[in-house]
Structure formats: structure tokens, C-alpha cells
Design an enzyme around this catalytic site. Structure first.
Site, PDB file in Angstrom:
ATOM      1  N   ARG A 184       0.842  -1.202   0.000  1.00 38.33           N
ATOM      2  CA  ARG A 184       0.000   0.000   0.000  1.00 38.33           C
ATOM      3  C   ARG A 184       0.869   1.240   0.000  1.00 38.33           C
ATOM      4  O   ARG A 184       0.978   1.955   0.982  1.00 38.33           O
ATOM      5  CB  ARG A 184      -0.946  -0.084   1.181  1.00 38.33           C
ATOM      6  CG  ARG A 184      -1.986  -1.145   0.852  1.00 38.33           C
ATOM      7  CD  ARG A 184      -3.149  -1.135   1.710  1.00 38.33           C
ATOM      8  NE  ARG A 184      -4.324  -1.482   0.929  1.00 38.33           N
ATOM      9  CZ  ARG A 184      -5.498  -1.673   1.453  1.00 38.33           C
ATOM     10  NH1 ARG A 184      -5.690  -1.526   2.735  1.00 38.33           N
ATOM     11  NH2 ARG A 184      -6.519  -1.990   0.686  1.00 38.33           N
ATOM     12  N   GLN A 189      -0.890   2.251  -6.073  1.00 41.93           N
ATOM     13  CA  GLN A 189      -2.338   2.430  -5.864  1.00 41.93           C
ATOM     14  C   GLN A 189      -3.178   1.904  -7.027  1.00 41.93           C
ATOM     15  O   GLN A 189      -4.232   1.324  -6.821  1.00 41.93           O
ATOM     16  CB  GLN A 189      -2.661   3.900  -5.612  1.00 41.93           C
ATOM     17  CG  GLN A 189      -2.662   4.218  -4.131  1.00 41.93           C
ATOM     18  CD  GLN A 189      -2.901   5.681  -3.830  1.00 41.93           C
ATOM     19  OE1 GLN A 189      -2.987   6.502  -4.740  1.00 41.93           O
ATOM     20  NE2 GLN A 189      -3.006   6.019  -2.573  1.00 41.93           N
ATOM     21  N   TYR A 222      -3.314  -0.299   7.775  1.00 41.54           N
ATOM     22  CA  TYR A 222      -4.182  -1.361   8.291  1.00 41.54           C
ATOM     23  C   TYR A 222      -4.314  -1.241   9.816  1.00 41.54           C
ATOM     24  O   TYR A 222      -3.464  -0.669  10.483  1.00 41.54           O
ATOM     25  CB  TYR A 222      -3.587  -2.731   7.981  1.00 41.54           C
ATOM     26  CG  TYR A 222      -3.690  -3.143   6.541  1.00 41.54           C
ATOM     27  CD1 TYR A 222      -4.919  -3.366   5.953  1.00 41.54           C
ATOM     28  CD2 TYR A 222      -2.555  -3.328   5.770  1.00 41.54           C
ATOM     29  CE1 TYR A 222      -5.018  -3.764   4.633  1.00 41.54           C
ATOM     30  CE2 TYR A 222      -2.637  -3.730   4.442  1.00 41.54           C
ATOM     31  CZ  TYR A 222      -3.879  -3.942   3.888  1.00 41.54           C
ATOM     32  OH  TYR A 222      -3.966  -4.332   2.585  1.00 41.54           O
ATOM     33  N   SER A 227      -8.392  -2.541  -2.673  1.00 40.05           N
ATOM     34  CA  SER A 227      -9.119  -1.269  -2.621  1.00 40.05           C
ATOM     35  C   SER A 227     -10.171  -1.189  -3.719  1.00 40.05           C
ATOM     36  O   SER A 227     -11.312  -0.799  -3.471  1.00 40.05           O
ATOM     37  CB  SER A 227      -8.157  -0.090  -2.767  1.00 40.05           C
ATOM     38  OG  SER A 227      -7.345   0.002  -1.630  1.00 40.05           O
ATOM     39  N   ASP A 260      -3.898  -1.829  -6.787  1.00 37.25           N
ATOM     40  CA  ASP A 260      -4.410  -2.301  -5.502  1.00 37.25           C
ATOM     41  C   ASP A 260      -5.809  -2.922  -5.648  1.00 37.25           C
ATOM     42  O   ASP A 260      -6.831  -2.243  -5.593  1.00 37.25           O
ATOM     43  CB  ASP A 260      -4.426  -1.099  -4.532  1.00 37.25           C
ATOM     44  CG  ASP A 260      -4.871  -1.466  -3.137  1.00 37.25           C
ATOM     45  OD1 ASP A 260      -5.312  -2.614  -2.920  1.00 37.25           O
ATOM     46  OD2 ASP A 260      -4.790  -0.596  -2.254  1.00 37.25           O
TER      47      ASP A 260
END
Ligand code: NAD
Length: 397
Positions: A126, A131, A233, A137, A134
Site C-alpha cells: 500500500r 495504488q 491497516y 481497494s 491495488d
């Protein structure tokens, strides 16, 4: 290099790893792309659309004979469908997909035994430059949206306030537990529907994000200073903390018409935030959507992929919400996977480098060996320190 899109075989899985729009850029990068017959059909993408984008439609055998196989679910994320795929894999093939490596490390070990180079997209670090790769997400975002729609269609009330000639309707009270990617989208969706939304997360940094969506952040007098781990997290907090949290949340839960549970700790059982006693205090007709059901559930009594009614409260335990909106989840997943692949190609794929954080963190198996430290640990295997994987660090370690 020939890249194949395999048709998903997990029950109820309707997503596809690449959508037609993602084929062009990969072909421009010099790849030959083949797609298994009707791989995209359940997501709304026909074989003709893939052909028009320049892909060749092939059988499953031909797809698995490619140099690189792209999947949504593979290894441990593919359940009972995995052994059939495993037996088709040939040594040296590159396999990319979600494999649930921390909960089902054994299947990764089996992939290693086949001599496959396995990349797990759940392990994409992350970091800002990753991004667009990911998958957690991109999929959780839409799952959060879908969870609220499920609640809205199950609830015997409507979400918005309405003033009509026949009387005034008060808005539904929606509580979102866990305001990460899925939770924030659940908040936004419930707000759009006109609900009166509040949310709680153990990570204090989330408060501002919740408020910026126009929802109320539920303040609990709990010591949460150490609740955030690397990568944003949450950390596991210990049973004493959770017991106190449940006690403090009791009143808010009892006063909610809808509770959307999204609280997770990576690689661990989900924390129980709503007990049966708390459910019993809710108004009959209320709805709980437990998005953590697959990981044991945030709500006591929730059943994965089933609906139960306790004390008049409907508890839903969906485990694959992204598959219920496969057109858009596939579109986003395809962007993630094609960006990931392009990144690896720039680094020299089929050669794999461990000098790059994204490549290193996602590589699970190579050359007959399970190489990812955390997955090895989960599989009960000793560390590989002495072998040639210098600098290989498990995410979050
Ligand atoms: P997740 O799915 O693991 O967890 C969902 C949420 O549950 C998290 O917000 C977590 O704090 C919360 N939670 C855990 N235990 C809880 C408890 N006892 N009570 C209440 N809430 C609890 O996490 P996620 O949504 O995938 O990601 C979490 C965060 O990671 C994001 O909000 C973001 O800040 C960060 N992130 C960063 C990047 C990046 O930098 N590239 C990408 C994605 C996410």
C-alpha cells in the site's frame, strides 16, 4: 510473451481478469493476448468484444498453456475449483491473481510444487506508486456500495427522510463499523440514499474522512493510539479492548436500523463487534450486513453466504459482493492487473527481480519454492534466509 485470461470457475464468481478495453495497451506493450471462451460473458463482455480488441479466443487448455495466466481467483481463493487448475499448470508458467495467501497458504505451496511463478495481488504494497494495482481497494470500494444497497432492499423502511401529504418519514439510521475502503464507500452510499449515517473505526485517523463524507464519527473512550499498523491497516487489539468496545457500542448499535460491518485485521479472524445480546436489543426489522462474514464475522451469528433472522433482525453474510457487480469490478480489476503486469514487464518479466518492492512483496512462489516469508510462516515452513532471496521482506513485517 503470450498472456491468457482464464474463465473464472469459483461458484458465483462472475468477474473476469481483463476486460476488452485493457487488451489494447497490453498488445501495444508487445504481448499476445488470448482469452478463454466466454471468460467475460458473466460480466457482460462477449467473445466478440475481446476479438474486436485484438485477443484470440481459446480453449481452457490453450489458456493454461500460455506463458502468463491472469485470473481473478486462483490458488486458495479458488476453493474447490483450485485442484483442477493446479493440475493444468506447467512449470515455468506465470500465474497472477488473488490467492488468499495468508489464510490458505497450502494452495500457494502446491503452486510452488508445480514450478509456477505465482504473484498474489492481495499482497500489492500500500504505497502511492502501487495504488493503481491495488485490487483490495478497487474491489472493496464497490463491495461497500453493494452492501448498502443490500441493506436498503432488505430493510422494511426507506433510507431518506420524506415529508408527504400522508405524513413524515424519518430517515433510516445507518451505522458503519470499520471505515476503511469498503466502509467509506458504504458511508457515502448510505448518505446518497438519504440515510442518517454514523461510523466508527479503531484507527483515529479515520475520523476526519468520515466527517468529510457528512457522517457522524462515533467517539468511544478507548485507547486507540497503537491501533494503526504499516500500510494503514488496523492492528489486532486484544480481547479486553474488544470487550470494552462492544460494551461502548451497544447503545449505538441498538439505536441503528442498519449496521454495515467491515472491520478486518489482515490475515486474521475478524474481531467480533456485535454480540447476540446487542442484536437482541435492536428494533425488529433492522438489518445487519456483515461484510466480514468470510473471516468469521464482526457479528455473532452471521453465516457466510447466508441470511439469518435473529430476534427479528436480518443478518446478511455476503462473501463475494464484488462478483454481484461484475461489469465494473472487472473493469477496475483489469486496470489493476494490467498496470501490475506492465510494471513487471518493465522490470524484465519473465525475469523476476526482488529489487523492486511491488515485485518482491507480491511474489509468492518461484522455481519450485514458496518464497514469500509470511506465506511460508503461515504454511508452517522455516524461513528461507539462507537461500537467494536477499532483502525479501513480508508486508507489514
Ligand atoms: P481492512 O479491510 O483491513 O479493514 C477495514 C477497516 O476495519 C479498517 O479501516 C480498520 O481500521 C477497521 N477495523 C479493524 N478493527 C476494527 C475494530 N475493532 N473496530 C472498528 N474498526 C476496525 O482495511 P482497508 O479498508 O483495506 O484499508 C484500511 C486503510 O488502509 C485505508 O482506509 C487507507 O487509509 C489505507 N490504504 C492505503 C492505501 C495506499 O496508501 N496505497 C491503499 C489502500 C488503503
Amino acid at each position: 510473451m503470450k498472456v491468457a485470461v482464464a474463465k473464472e470457475t469459483y461458484p458465483g464468481e462472475r468477474r473476469v481478469a481483463l476486460v476488452p478495453a485493457a487488451i489494447g495497451p497490453l498488445r501495444k506493450a508487445g504481448l499476445e493476448v488470448v482469452v478463454e471462451t466466454s471468460a467475460g460473458a458473466a460480466a457482460g463482455f462477449s467473445d466478440d468484444a475481446y476479438r474486436a480488441a485484438g485477443a484470440q479466443i481459446v480453449s481452457r487448455e490453450e489458456a493454461f498453456a500460455a506463458d502468463c495466466i491472469l485470473t481473478v481467483r486462483t490458488a486458495g481463493a479458488n476453493g474447490d475449483a483450485w485442484p483442477a487448475d493446479r493440475d493444468r499448470l506447467r512449470a515455468g508458467a506465470i500465474l497472477v491473481g488473488m490467492c488468499d495467501p495468508l489464510s490458505a497458504p497450502q494452495a500457494c505451496r502446491e503452486a510452488a510444487d508445480r514450478g509456477v511463478t505465482l504473484f498474489s495481488l492481495e499482497l500489492v504494497p500500500r504505497i502511492t506508486r502501487a495504488q493503481s494495482m491495488d485490487v483490495l481497494s478497487s474491489q472493496a470500494n464497490i463491495a461497500g456500495y453493494r452492501a448498502v444497497l443490500m441493506a436498503a432492499t432488505t430493510l422494511p423502511r426507506i433510507f431518506p427522510m420524506m415529508t408527504t401529504a400522508a405524513g413524515t418519514i424519518t430517515p433510516a439510521k445507518v451505522l458503519v463499523l470499520g471505515a476503511g475502503v469498503a466502509g467509506l464507500q458504504a458511508i457515502a452510499t448510505a448518505k446518497r440514499l438519504g440515510g442518517q449515517v454514523s461510523a466508527y473505526d479503531v484507527r483515529p485517523a479515520v475520523k476526519e474522512q468520515v466527517q468529510s463524507l457528512g457522517a457522524k464519527f462515533v467517539e468511544l473512550p478507548l485507547e486507540t493510539g497503537t491501533s494503526e499498523a504499516a500500510g494503514g491497516y488496523a492492528k489486532a487489539m486484544g480481547e479486553e479492548f474488544y470487550a470494552r468496545q462492544r460494551e461502548l457500542l451497544g447503545k449505538v448499535v441498538a439505536d441503528s436500523d442498519v449496521v454495515v460491518c467491515t472491520a478486518l485485521i489482515p490475515g486474521q479472524k475478524a474481531p467480533v463487534l456485535v454480540t447476540s445480546e446487542m442484536v437482541a436489543r435492536m428494533r425488529p426489522g433492522s438489518v445487519i450486513v456483515d461484510m466480514a462474514a468470510e473471516r468469521g464475522g464482526n457479528c455473532e451469528g452471521s453465516v457466510a453466504d447466508d441470511t439469518v433472522i435473529r430476534d427479528g433482525v436480518t443478518i446478511l453474510g455476503p462473501t463475494n459482493l464484488p462478483a454481484e457487480v461484475p461489469f465494473h469490478t472487472s473493469q477496475l480489476y483489469a486496470k489493476n492487473v494490467s498496470t501490475f503486469l506492465s510494471h513487471l514487464l518493465k522490470l524484465g518479466l519473465p525475469e523476476v527481480t526482488l529489487d523492486d518492492e511491488i515485485s518482491r512483496d507480491t511474489l509468492v512462489a518461484r522455481g519450485g519454492t514458496l518464497v514469500h516469508p509470511k506465506v511460508r510462516e503461515r504454511a508452517g515452513m522455516p524461513p528461507l534466509d539462507s537461500l537467494a532471496t536477499p532483502g525479501h521482506q513480508a508486508p507489514g513485517s
